[in-house]
Scaffold this motif. Structure first.
Motif, PDB file in Angstrom:
ATOM      1  N   VAL A   1     -47.687 -19.214 -31.721  1.00 35.12           N
ATOM      2  CA  VAL A   1     -46.672 -18.464 -32.472  1.00 35.12           C
ATOM      3  C   VAL A   1     -46.380 -17.131 -31.788  1.00 35.12           C
ATOM      4  CG1 VAL A   1     -46.280 -17.211 -34.636  1.00 35.12           C
ATOM      5  CG2 VAL A   1     -47.124 -19.560 -34.696  1.00 35.12           C
ATOM      6  N   GLU A   2     -47.449 -16.457 -31.355  1.00 36.90           N
ATOM      7  CA  GLU A   2     -47.281 -15.154 -30.708  1.00 36.90           C
ATOM      8  C   GLU A   2     -46.649 -15.302 -29.324  1.00 36.90           C
ATOM      9  OE1 GLU A   2     -49.926 -11.179 -29.550  1.00 36.90           O
ATOM     10  OE2 GLU A   2     -50.889 -12.955 -30.414  1.00 36.90           O
ATOM     11  N   ALA A   3     -47.107 -16.285 -28.560  1.00 39.44           N
ATOM     12  CA  ALA A   3     -46.624 -16.449 -27.186  1.00 39.44           C
ATOM     13  C   ALA A   3     -45.133 -16.757 -27.127  1.00 39.44           C
ATOM     14  CB  ALA A   3     -47.412 -17.558 -26.490  1.00 39.44           C
ATOM     15  N   HIS A   4     -44.629 -17.488 -28.122  1.00 35.27           N
ATOM     16  CA  HIS A   4     -43.227 -17.903 -28.092  1.00 35.27           C
ATOM     17  C   HIS A   4     -42.329 -17.057 -28.995  1.00 35.27           C
ATOM     18  CE1 HIS A   4     -43.966 -21.343 -25.522  1.00 35.27           C
ATOM     19  NE2 HIS A   4     -44.965 -21.712 -26.298  1.00 35.27           N
ATOM     20  N   ASP A   5     -42.872 -15.951 -29.517  1.00 33.90           N
ATOM     21  CA  ASP A   5     -42.053 -15.013 -30.290  1.00 33.90           C
ATOM     22  C   ASP A   5     -41.350 -15.708 -31.452  1.00 33.90           C
ATOM     23  OD1 ASP A   5     -41.380 -12.383 -30.640  1.00 33.90           O
ATOM     24  OD2 ASP A   5     -39.615 -12.438 -29.360  1.00 33.90           O
ATOM     25  N   VAL A   6     -42.111 -16.472 -32.225  1.00 33.47           N
ATOM     26  CA  VAL A   6     -41.579 -17.269 -33.334  1.00 33.47           C
ATOM     27  C   VAL A   6     -41.178 -16.373 -34.499  1.00 33.47           C
ATOM     28  CG1 VAL A   6     -42.283 -18.946 -35.102  1.00 33.47           C
ATOM     29  CG2 VAL A   6     -42.811 -19.364 -32.680  1.00 33.47           C
ATOM     30  N   THR A   7     -40.083 -16.750 -35.187  1.00 34.00           N
ATOM     31  CA  THR A   7     -39.616 -15.964 -36.335  1.00 34.00           C
ATOM     32  C   THR A   7     -39.808 -16.672 -37.673  1.00 34.00           C
ATOM     33  OG1 THR A   7     -37.337 -16.806 -36.190  1.00 34.00           O
ATOM     34  CG2 THR A   7     -37.877 -14.841 -34.896  1.00 34.00           C
ATOM     35  N   TRP A   8     -39.952 -18.007 -37.652  1.00 31.01           N
ATOM     36  CA  TRP A   8     -40.193 -18.714 -38.915  1.00 31.01           C
ATOM     37  C   TRP A   8     -41.002 -19.977 -38.648  1.00 31.01           C
ATOM     38  CZ3 TRP A   8     -38.182 -23.602 -40.423  1.00 31.01           C
ATOM     39  CH2 TRP A   8     -37.245 -24.170 -39.554  1.00 31.01           C
ATOM     40  N   LEU A   9     -41.708 -20.444 -39.678  1.00 29.41           N
ATOM     41  CA  LEU A   9     -42.631 -21.574 -39.559  1.00 29.41           C
ATOM     42  C   LEU A   9     -42.179 -22.719 -40.455  1.00 29.41           C
ATOM     43  CD1 LEU A   9     -45.921 -19.480 -39.956  1.00 29.41           C
ATOM     44  CD2 LEU A   9     -44.798 -20.121 -37.796  1.00 29.41           C
ATOM     45  N   ASN A  10     -42.199 -23.941 -39.917  1.00 32.58           N
ATOM     46  CA  ASN A  10     -41.880 -25.142 -40.696  1.00 32.58           C
ATOM     47  C   ASN A  10     -43.178 -25.915 -40.899  1.00 32.58           C
ATOM     48  OD1 ASN A  10     -40.321 -27.097 -42.002  1.00 32.58           O
ATOM     49  ND2 ASN A  10     -40.075 -28.287 -40.126  1.00 32.58           N
ATOM     50  N   LEU A  11     -43.770 -25.811 -42.100  1.00 33.51           N
ATOM     51  CA  LEU A  11     -45.113 -26.322 -42.328  1.00 33.51           C
ATOM     52  C   LEU A  11     -45.166 -27.218 -43.562  1.00 33.51           C
ATOM     53  CD1 LEU A  11     -47.084 -23.005 -41.679  1.00 33.51           C
ATOM     54  CD2 LEU A  11     -46.477 -24.783 -40.025  1.00 33.51           C
ATOM     55  N   VAL A  12     -46.336 -27.792 -43.791  1.00 32.62           N
ATOM     56  CA  VAL A  12     -46.622 -28.593 -44.979  1.00 32.62           C
ATOM     57  C   VAL A  12     -47.878 -28.024 -45.629  1.00 32.62           C
ATOM     58  CG1 VAL A  12     -45.520 -30.689 -44.103  1.00 32.62           C
ATOM     59  CG2 VAL A  12     -47.934 -30.263 -43.603  1.00 32.62           C
ATOM     60  N   PRO A  13     -48.110 -28.307 -46.926  1.00 36.81           N
ATOM     61  CA  PRO A  13     -49.255 -27.732 -47.619  1.00 36.81           C
ATOM     62  C   PRO A  13     -50.601 -27.964 -46.939  1.00 36.81           C
ATOM     63  CG  PRO A  13     -47.739 -28.625 -49.214  1.00 36.81           C
ATOM     64  CD  PRO A  13     -47.211 -29.020 -47.861  1.00 36.81           C
TER      65      PRO A  13
ATOM     66  N   PRO B   1     -44.544 -34.120 -37.282  1.00 37.61           N
ATOM     67  CA  PRO B   1     -44.161 -35.315 -36.517  1.00 37.61           C
ATOM     68  C   PRO B   1     -42.655 -35.545 -36.521  1.00 37.61           C
ATOM     69  CG  PRO B   1     -45.222 -35.929 -38.582  1.00 37.61           C
ATOM     70  CD  PRO B   1     -45.418 -34.454 -38.430  1.00 37.61           C
ATOM     71  N   LEU B   2     -42.149 -36.032 -35.382  1.00 40.56           N
ATOM     72  CA  LEU B   2     -40.718 -36.251 -35.225  1.00 40.56           C
ATOM     73  C   LEU B   2     -40.302 -37.680 -35.548  1.00 40.56           C
ATOM     74  CD1 LEU B   2     -40.105 -34.130 -32.016  1.00 40.56           C
ATOM     75  CD2 LEU B   2     -39.511 -33.563 -34.382  1.00 40.56           C
ATOM     76  N   PHE B   3     -41.171 -38.424 -36.242  1.00 43.19           N
ATOM     77  CA  PHE B   3     -40.753 -39.713 -36.777  1.00 43.19           C
ATOM     78  C   PHE B   3     -40.605 -39.625 -38.292  1.00 43.19           C
ATOM     79  CE2 PHE B   3     -45.312 -39.627 -35.940  1.00 43.19           C
ATOM     80  CZ  PHE B   3     -45.871 -39.923 -37.169  1.00 43.19           C
ATOM     81  N   HIS B   4     -40.645 -38.396 -38.834  1.00 45.63           N
ATOM     82  CA  HIS B   4     -40.358 -38.127 -40.239  1.00 45.63           C
ATOM     83  C   HIS B   4     -39.092 -37.284 -40.328  1.00 45.63           C
ATOM     84  CE1 HIS B   4     -44.815 -38.733 -41.643  1.00 45.63           C
ATOM     85  NE2 HIS B   4     -44.189 -39.868 -41.402  1.00 45.63           N
ATOM     86  N   ILE B   5     -38.424 -37.336 -41.453  1.00 47.50           N
ATOM     87  CA  ILE B   5     -37.131 -36.694 -41.630  1.00 47.50           C
ATOM     88  C   ILE B   5     -37.211 -35.175 -41.545  1.00 47.50           C
ATOM     89  CG2 ILE B   5     -37.214 -36.533 -44.162  1.00 47.50           C
ATOM     90  CD1 ILE B   5     -34.174 -37.647 -42.069  1.00 47.50           C
ATOM     91  N   ASN B   6     -38.314 -34.577 -42.003  1.00 46.47           N
ATOM     92  CA  ASN B   6     -38.432 -33.121 -42.021  1.00 46.47           C
ATOM     93  C   ASN B   6     -38.345 -32.542 -40.613  1.00 46.47           C
ATOM     94  OD1 ASN B   6     -39.620 -30.441 -41.937  1.00 46.47           O
ATOM     95  ND2 ASN B   6     -40.415 -30.790 -43.987  1.00 46.47           N
ATOM     96  N   GLY B   7     -39.194 -33.030 -39.708  1.00 48.17           N
ATOM     97  CA  GLY B   7     -39.202 -32.479 -38.360  1.00 48.17           C
ATOM     98  C   GLY B   7     -37.877 -32.635 -37.649  1.00 48.17           C
ATOM     99  N   LEU B   8     -37.185 -33.754 -37.889  1.00 47.13           N
ATOM    100  CA  LEU B   8     -35.929 -34.024 -37.210  1.00 47.13           C
ATOM    101  C   LEU B   8     -34.774 -33.179 -37.756  1.00 47.13           C
ATOM    102  CD1 LEU B   8     -36.175 -37.910 -36.986  1.00 47.13           C
ATOM    103  CD2 LEU B   8     -36.403 -36.285 -35.087  1.00 47.13           C
TER     104      LEU B   8
ATOM    105  N   ALA C   1     -42.877 -27.865 -47.333  1.00 50.38           N
ATOM    106  CA  ALA C   1     -42.189 -29.037 -47.879  1.00 50.38           C
ATOM    107  C   ALA C   1     -43.085 -30.251 -47.739  1.00 50.38           C
ATOM    108  CB  ALA C   1     -40.867 -29.257 -47.158  1.00 50.38           C
ATOM    109  N   SER C   2     -42.562 -31.404 -48.162  1.00 51.48           N
ATOM    110  CA  SER C   2     -43.167 -32.734 -47.977  1.00 51.48           C
ATOM    111  C   SER C   2     -44.281 -33.075 -48.958  1.00 51.48           C
ATOM    112  CB  SER C   2     -43.691 -32.903 -46.543  1.00 51.48           C
ATOM    113  OG  SER C   2     -42.643 -32.736 -45.613  1.00 51.48           O
ATOM    114  N   ALA C   3     -44.803 -32.108 -49.683  1.00 54.80           N
ATOM    115  CA  ALA C   3     -45.848 -32.367 -50.685  1.00 54.80           C
ATOM    116  C   ALA C   3     -45.932 -31.149 -51.594  1.00 54.80           C
ATOM    117  CB  ALA C   3     -47.189 -32.638 -50.012  1.00 54.80           C
TER     118      ALA C   3
ATOM    119  N   TYR D   1     -38.418 -28.704 -51.660  1.00 53.99           N
ATOM    120  CA  TYR D   1     -38.645 -30.094 -52.083  1.00 53.99           C
ATOM    121  C   TYR D   1     -37.589 -30.959 -51.422  1.00 53.99           C
ATOM    122  CZ  TYR D   1     -38.058 -33.988 -55.538  1.00 53.99           C
ATOM    123  OH  TYR D   1     -37.906 -35.199 -56.168  1.00 53.99           O
ATOM    124  N   GLY D   2     -38.016 -32.094 -50.897  1.00 51.99           N
ATOM    125  CA  GLY D   2     -37.064 -32.983 -50.250  1.00 51.99           C
ATOM    126  C   GLY D   2     -37.566 -34.408 -50.222  1.00 51.99           C
ATOM    127  N   MET D   3     -36.727 -35.317 -49.773  1.00 53.21           N
ATOM    128  CA  MET D   3     -37.112 -36.708 -49.609  1.00 53.21           C
ATOM    129  C   MET D   3     -36.164 -37.365 -48.608  1.00 53.21           C
ATOM    130  SD  MET D   3     -35.870 -38.218 -53.330  1.00 53.21           S
ATOM    131  CE  MET D   3     -36.721 -39.782 -53.063  1.00 53.21           C
TER     132      MET D   3
END
Length: 422
Positions: free
Chosen positions: A228-240, A192-199, A277-279, A301-303
Motif C-alpha cells: 500500500v505504501e510503495a504504490h501510493d494507494v488512496t483507497w482499499l477494496n477489501l472483504v470482511p 480474486p478476478l474470477f468474482h464480480i467484485n474484483g472485476l 463488500a461480499s459478506a 452490499y452487492g451480488m
C-alpha cells in the motif's frame, strides 16, 4: 458508453492503469487497447473461458475481450481439476485462454489460446482424433451478453448469470461516483478476478474514472501495508475476512503500525477509505480496524445478479451496522405475506432495475441454453437476504432466508448471535 470507447479515450493517459503489487509490473490503457485489437483479429466470440493466474494478464484480457465484443467466462485458475471440468461443460465453453501459472486443464475438444500481458496467441485445437466440442447456441436476447458468471451461493447448484456490458459499466460508474474516483486515485484490490467484485469494483471502475488499480493474485498480510505504501494507494477494496486479519493486534511487520505513528498507513493522508463488500461486516471488526489504522470503512452490499454494488454507505455519513442506501437501483423489503415491510420490520430484500439480470441461463442438452426467469412479473428479483430498512432508507442485513433459528417459537438470526460473540 462502451469499453471500446472508454479505452480509446484513455489511450493518451500518462502512467500505469493496472499494477501488480508483488512485482511492480504494470500495463497502460494503451497496452490494453492494442490487446483488444488482437482479440478482434482472433475471431474469438465465446463463450471463452479466461483462466489466467497472472492478475495483470487476467484483468487486461477481461477488458480487451469486452472491448472486442467477445463473451467471456472468468474462471478460477487454482480450482481443482474436477471443478474445472464441470465448468467447461456447465458454461458450454468454445475456447480457453490460459497461462503458465494456472492449474492445467483438460481441454479436450476446445480451442486453446495463451494469454500473457499484451499478447494473445493460438496454442492449439482439439487433440488429433478427438471429437470437436461444439458450443451451445446462445439464447436470443434483446441485449448482447458480455459475461457469464456462476452465482456465489453456498447451497445448491450455482446459477449461471448473464450480464451485459452496459450492466457492468453502469455498476462501475456508480462505484466511481460513490467513491469519488478520478485521475490521481489509486486503488488496491487483492480480491480474486474470477468474482464480480474484483472485476467491476476494481478494474472497470479504474477504466471509467481514469484512475489506476493495484492487483494481487492473493491477499498476503505480511506484504499488505508495505505494498500500500510503495504504490501510493488512496483507497482499499477489501472483504470482511481481510479486514478482520488486519484489525488483529500483532507485530507491526505483519499487520501494519498503530494509527498515528510516523509510518501509519493513514498518517500520510493518502489512504482515505477502505471499501468492504461480499459478506456481512461485523461491527467489532470495523471498530478494531478503524481504531488500529485510522482509516474509515465504508460498508456496502452487492451480488452477482446486480453486477456487484447494490447499496453503499455515504462517505462521511455511515450508519453503523448498515450496508447503506441503494445506489442506482430500486430496493424493497417484503414481509412474509408479500406486503411491503414497515420501517424496522424484517423481511426478504428484493431488487429491481436495469442492472439486475432478468434471467438465469440453464444448459438445455448439449447444444442449447434455456432461460429461466430470475425476476417476477413486476421485475423484482428476490435476493434470499433478510433485512430491514430504517426511516432514513438505510438497509440493515440480518441473515439469509432459511438460516433463521426457531427456538420455542422465537425467531433468532445467527448474525445477531455472531455479533455478540465477536
Amino acid at each position: 458508453m462502451s469499453v471500446h470507447a472508454l479505452l480509446e479515450n484513455r489511450i493518451g493517459a500518462d502512467g500505469p492503469a493496472l499494477i501488480q503489487g508483488a512485482t511492480g509490473a504494470s500495463v497502460s490503457w494503451r497496452d490494453i487497447s492494442l490487446l483488444a485489437g488482437q482479440w478482434e483479429d482472433s475471431g474469438l466470440h465465446g463463450p471463452v473461458g479466461l483462466v489466467l493466474a497472472d492478475p495483470l494478464a487476467m484483468a487486461s484480457h477481461f477488458v480487451a475481450a469486452l472491448a472486442a465484443g467477445a463473451l467471456v467466462v472468468p474462471l478460477n485458475p487454482s480450482a481443482p481439476r474436477p471443478e474445472q471440468e464441470t465448468r467447461l461443460d456447465q458454461f458450454g465453453l468454445r475456447a480457453l485462454v490460459t497461462d503458465a501459472g494456472s492449474m492445467p486443464m483438460t481441454a479436450g475438444g476446445l480451442e486453446t489460446w495463451t494469454g500473457t500481458v499484451g499478447t494473445l496467441r493460438r496454442a492449439g485445437g482439439p487433440p488429433t482424433g478427438s471429437r470437436h466440442r461444439i458450443g451451445r447456441s446462445l439464447p436470443a436476447e434483446p441485449a448482447r451478453t458480455s459475461v457469464l458468471m456462476a452465482s456465489s451461493g453456498t447451497t445448491g447448484t450455482p446459477k449461471i448469470i448473464p450480464l451485459t456490458e452496459q450492466q457492468l459499466l453502469a455498476t462501475a460508474s456508480g462505484v466511481v461516483d460513490h467513491l469519488r474516483l478520478g485521475p490521481g486515485e489509486r486503488g488496491y484490490s487483492p480480491l480474486p478476478l474470477f468474482h464480480i467484485n474484483g472485476l467491476v469494483v476494481g478494474v472497470l471502475s479504474a477504466l471509467i474514472g481514469g484512475s489506476s488499480i493495484v492487483l494481487e493474485r492473493q491477499f498476503s498480510r505480511r506484504s499488505f501495508w508495505p505494498t500500500v505504501e510503495a504504490h501510493d494507494v488512496t483507497w482499499l477494496n477489501l472483504v470482511p475476512a481481510i479486514l478482520a486479519i488486519l484489525a488483529v493486534d500483532g507485530p507491526s511487520d505483519l499487520h501494519g503500525p498503530p494509527a498515528g505513528s510516523e509510518h501509519s498507513p493513514a498518517s500520510s493522508g493518502r489512504v482515505r477509505l477502505a471499501r468492504s463488500a461480499s459478506a456481512p461486516l461485523p461491527a467489532a471488526v470495523q471498530e478494531r480496524f478503524e481504531a488500529r489504522t485510522g482509516i474509515p470503512v465504508i460498508e456496502t452490499y452487492g451480488m452477482t445478479e446486480a453486477a456487484s454494488q447494490i447499496t453503499a454507505n455515504p462517505i462521511g455519513e455511515p450508519r453503523p451496522g448498515s450496508v447503506g442506501q441503494p445506489v442506482g437501483i430500486e430496493l424493497q423489503v417484503l414481509a412474509r405475506d408479500g406486503s411491503p415491510a414497515e420501517p424496522g420490520e424484517c423481511g426478504q430484500v428484493h431488487l429491481r432495475g436495469t442492472r439486475v439480470t432478468r434471467v438465469y441461463w440453464e444448459p438445455n442438452g448439449s447444444s442449447g441454453w434455456a432461460c429461466r426467469p430470475a425476476v417476477d412479473s413486476a421485475g423484482w428479483l428476490p435476493t434470499g437476504d433478510i433485512g430491514r430498512i430504517d426511516g432514513g432508507g438505510y438497509l440493515f442485513l440480518v441473515g439469509r432466508e432459511g438460516d433463521v433459528i426457531n427456538r420455542g417459537g422465537e425467531k433468532i438470526q445467527p448474525r445477531e448471535v455472531e455479533e455478540v460473540l465477536l
